[in-house]
Design an enzyme around this catalytic site. Structure first.
Site, PDB file in Angstrom:
ATOM      1  N   HIS A  83      19.570 -47.560  48.305  1.00 31.20           N
ATOM      2  CA  HIS A  83      18.731 -47.916  49.454  1.00 31.20           C
ATOM      3  C   HIS A  83      17.257 -47.518  48.722  1.00 31.20           C
ATOM      4  CE1 HIS A  83      18.450 -43.600  49.682  1.00 31.20           C
ATOM      5  NE2 HIS A  83      19.787 -43.673  50.074  1.00 31.20           N
ATOM      6  N   SER A  84      16.267 -48.001  49.229  1.00 33.67           N
ATOM      7  CA  SER A  84      14.835 -47.854  48.948  1.00 33.67           C
ATOM      8  C   SER A  84      14.569 -46.439  48.197  1.00 33.67           C
ATOM      9  CB  SER A  84      13.718 -48.117  49.854  1.00 33.67           C
ATOM     10  OG  SER A  84      14.329 -48.788  50.716  1.00 33.67           O
ATOM     11  N   HIS A  98      16.692 -44.711  46.348  1.00 38.13           N
ATOM     12  CA  HIS A  98      17.056 -44.769  45.037  1.00 38.13           C
ATOM     13  C   HIS A  98      16.079 -46.019  44.256  1.00 38.13           C
ATOM     14  CE1 HIS A  98      21.092 -44.208  47.133  1.00 38.13           C
ATOM     15  NE2 HIS A  98      21.195 -43.368  46.270  1.00 38.13           N
ATOM     16  N   LYS A 101      15.135 -34.954  48.006  1.00 36.77           N
ATOM     17  CA  LYS A 101      16.035 -35.223  49.280  1.00 36.77           C
ATOM     18  C   LYS A 101      17.277 -34.123  49.272  1.00 36.77           C
ATOM     19  CE  LYS A 101      18.393 -37.470  52.721  1.00 36.77           C
ATOM     20  NZ  LYS A 101      19.754 -37.047  52.426  1.00 36.77           N
ATOM     21  N   ASP A 102      17.740 -34.155  48.102  1.00 41.45           N
ATOM     22  CA  ASP A 102      18.774 -33.211  47.826  1.00 41.45           C
ATOM     23  C   ASP A 102      18.299 -31.725  47.328  1.00 41.45           C
ATOM     24  OD1 ASP A 102      21.426 -34.586  48.488  1.00 41.45           O
ATOM     25  OD2 ASP A 102      19.914 -35.944  47.711  1.00 41.45           O
ATOM     26  N   GLN A 107      20.333 -29.457  45.570  1.00 40.86           N
ATOM     27  CA  GLN A 107      21.041 -29.950  44.376  1.00 40.86           C
ATOM     28  C   GLN A 107      20.170 -29.831  43.178  1.00 40.86           C
ATOM     29  OE1 GLN A 107      23.325 -33.959  44.376  1.00 40.86           O
ATOM     30  NE2 GLN A 107      21.442 -34.732  43.808  1.00 40.86           N
ATOM     31  N   SER A 138      19.024 -42.614  53.471  1.00 41.90           N
ATOM     32  CA  SER A 138      20.554 -41.839  52.971  1.00 41.90           C
ATOM     33  C   SER A 138      21.453 -42.865  53.204  1.00 41.90           C
ATOM     34  CB  SER A 138      20.796 -40.638  53.691  1.00 41.90           C
ATOM     35  OG  SER A 138      22.266 -40.313  53.813  1.00 41.90           O
TER      36      SER A 138
END
Ligand code: AMP
Length: 306
Positions: free
Chosen positions: A38-39, A41, A161-162, A165, A197
């Site tokens: 998606h945008s 990425h 976003k993560d 992580q 997401s």
């Protein structure tokens, strides 16, 4: 169409070809993904493009990082449309291995995996046992498989976003001496604030409206931090937990590096809950059929910083 390789041997051959003839060390930008692009990425691929000489994207839905088999089975997969997207983004090479290539004999392998310790057992790690160990294992493998030959060097991109992580991958690289620089990109949100997401595909129109409450709670905390007001995380969390359609797992304010909760009366939060150092607000909730995570970096008000 972007070149796609499915095996470690082909990936190494292509990397040698890309780097060949370059005497000044080129930068290889790696963007690891699980596909269903998606945008969010897209923004990361563009940033990698801007800062690297070559961009490699990987697409692999990593079973080791799913603690729930149904979630793994339902994870959206559409390699053909991902490859079109990656071609449009001008990616130089796509590594899209099959399960057998990454984990021969799965599920009896791999035998040797990475233990992310306490850091990997907080928040998402507590709710999804083994998630961060599985994530770190695949990331370490990708760093090894996609290490470009000298004089090229590897920069790997991860989204904020993560946030957990990102913190764990940074520790992985420093603790295990991977010759990789970690770069990150801010969260990409849609026009209403929902963090993009791959899992959002599974939200109904009603779930979507409910999911916006997560962003609302993070925005409240960001505004309170910036205004020098007490965060009152417990109250914001209680309101979020009571919101229609939201099954809250956690809403916490933590130290961005250790991921430990900020305690009132510590250097980070005053005893009345005013923020004095940069912190990270993390949240996770089930909305409709999916588990969503989101976060925000909180900055103290001018004059409140320690
Ligand atoms: P995934 O395919 O969900 O594993 O994500 C691959 C990479 O893209 C990870 O580093 C994510 O943090 C990043 N990413 C996913 N969604 C977003 C977003 N909305 N904003 C920024 N980065 C993202």
């Amino acid at each position: 169409m972007t070149q796609v390789v499915r095996t470690e041997a082909d990936a190494r051959a292509e990397l040698r070809r890309l780097v060949a003839g370059r005497s000044v060390g080129p930068v290889l930008g790696l963007v690891p993904t699980m596909g269903a692009l998606h945008s969010g990425h897209g923004a990361m691929l563009r940033a990698a493009r801007q800062h690297s000489d070559f961009v490699v994207a990987s697409v692999f839905v990593n079973p080791l990082q799913f603690d729930d088999d149904a979630d793994y089975q339902h994870y959206p997969r559409d390699l053909e449309s991902d490859l079109n997207f990656l071609t449009e983004q001008g990616v130089d090479l796509v590594f899209a291995p099959g399960l057998e290539e990454m984990y021969p004999g799965y599920p009896s392998g791999p035998l040797v995996t990475i233990d992310t310790g306490d850091l990997g057992r907080r928040w998402e790690g507590a709710s999804r046992p083994g998630h961060f160990d599985g994530m770190a294992t695949v990331v370490a493998k990708l760093f090894n498989i996609l290490a470009p030959p000298a004089p090229a060097r590897l920069e790997a991109w991860f989204g904020q976003k993560d946030a957990e992580q990102l913190a764990i991958v940074s520790r992985l690289v420093s603790d295990l001496n991977h010759p990789v620089s970690i770069r990150s990109l801010p969260i990409v949100r849609d026009e209403n604030g929902l963090a993009l997401s791959s899992r959002n595909q599974r939200l109904s129109a009603e779930d979507y409206r409910d999911a916006l409450n997560l962003y609302g709670a993070l925005k409240t905390l960001t505004e309170r931090a910036g205004a020098g007001e007490p965060l009152d995380v417990a109250h914001v969390g209680a309101q979020l937990a009571a919101a229609q359609g939201v099954e809250l797992d956690y809403l916490v304010v933590v130290d961005p590096t250790t991921l430990l909760e900020a305690e009132p009366g510590s250097g980070m939060l005053s005893s009345d809950g005013v923020l004095h150092q940069e912190a990270l607000a993390l949240t996770a909730a089930r909305v409709g059929p999916v588990r969503l995570i989101d976060n925000a970096h909180l900055q103290p008000a001018a004059g409140q910083g320690s």
